[in-house]
Scaffold this motif. Sequence first.
Motif: not given
Length: 427
Positions: A330-333, A358-376
């Motif tokens: 898990i740590t390596r992944k 941390r581990g396999l609980m990670q994310g990336i915050e997007i500062g541009v409004e609405g862009l995170s939904d578009e990426i998903c």
Amino acid sequence: MAVQEKLRSPLHVFERFESEVRSYCRSFPTVFDKAKGSKLWDREGREYIDFFAGAGALNYGHNNPQMKAKIIEYMMDDGVTHSLDMATVAKEKLLQKFQEVILQPRGFEYKVMFPGPTGTNSVESALKLARKVTGREVIMSFTNAFHGMTIGSLAVTGNKFKRDGAGIALPHTLSMPYENYFGEDVDTIDYMERYLEDNGSGVSLPAGIILETVQGEGGINVASFEWMKKVEAFCRRWGILLIVDDVQVGCGRTGTFFSFEKAGIQPDIICLSKSIGGFGIPLALTLIKPEHDVWEPGEHNGTFRGHNLAFVAATEALSYWEDDQFSQEITRKGEMVEACLQGLAERYPEMEAKARGRGLMQGIEIGVEGLSDEICKAAFERGLIMETSGPNGEVVKVMPPLTIVEEELKQGLRILEESFATCKQNK
């Protein structure tokens, strides 16, 4: 008639008959049919890599073969399926293995409570017990916390949208700032200390503090191990019970079975659910230090606290923890995911992106409004399932099954990179 059928949405049955409260099917507009490991297939046969993992309920993947075999064997032998809190062979095996594989090697001593099938059942039992033990009413929680959808759990949840859904006041709780809520220069434990030291603060001494060590729904906010130690010391100093909600980030999600192990703390109460059931079968546990196990028989109960199929799957799931190999994987992944997310943040500064987790609980915050939904959305169109989190849905969340094979993890990360590139070009 054939033309009408073609014009219908693939979700027309759900749109017609199911409540408007449904949410995930709006983000993933297809009808899923099969699943195995870290992949799903819809009824058209299209394949998807799963970076969602049942919101953390599928740490061991879809249709885990070892657990499936145990469940089928148990059912074919006419094993007890529903038992309330009666003693069964399946529950006995789970309790014994949990002691031998999880608690004893860590030097932990806890009584195990079966509060019901879901995470919010575990949280509700923990809040009730903290109040019963201390005789006090207030529970202290943290900004951006999420602890469940029943009334007690909502009261210690930070999200305004979720809280408003209660339709009533949510009293007897107090929200305090999580680590770095005011920035890295403010020690939020000092802030909390000041409130309790000052007789004019208007803040009563709490019965308990409930803490997520990584706030999943709150936006992948990560508490440092040093801050966790300070929270525990704060609780000991004031005679407050420390409750750790490990419903989503426990069972190995951060690399160790319990998310707080590297901090060296021992909470008074621990809430487990989601992947503790192993196979995605509903199960929750509340772990209680023996001196706090002051329940009267039947004082807290639930019809489905005796879910024996979940006991069977959970017992088999603990086999992953008989040595430290799984934790190391898990740590390596997790390091692979971190490298990818950090690379994306550096590659697209115009997105004001910040990687964390941390581990396999990670994310990336997007500062541009609405862009995170578009990426998903772009990721889903390319065959990758992932969700957003955070108070405004601003964080793209990476949470695959812990058992995902390396090539599938790399494939999913490549799709994520393509989705970022596509969304940048569309701007």
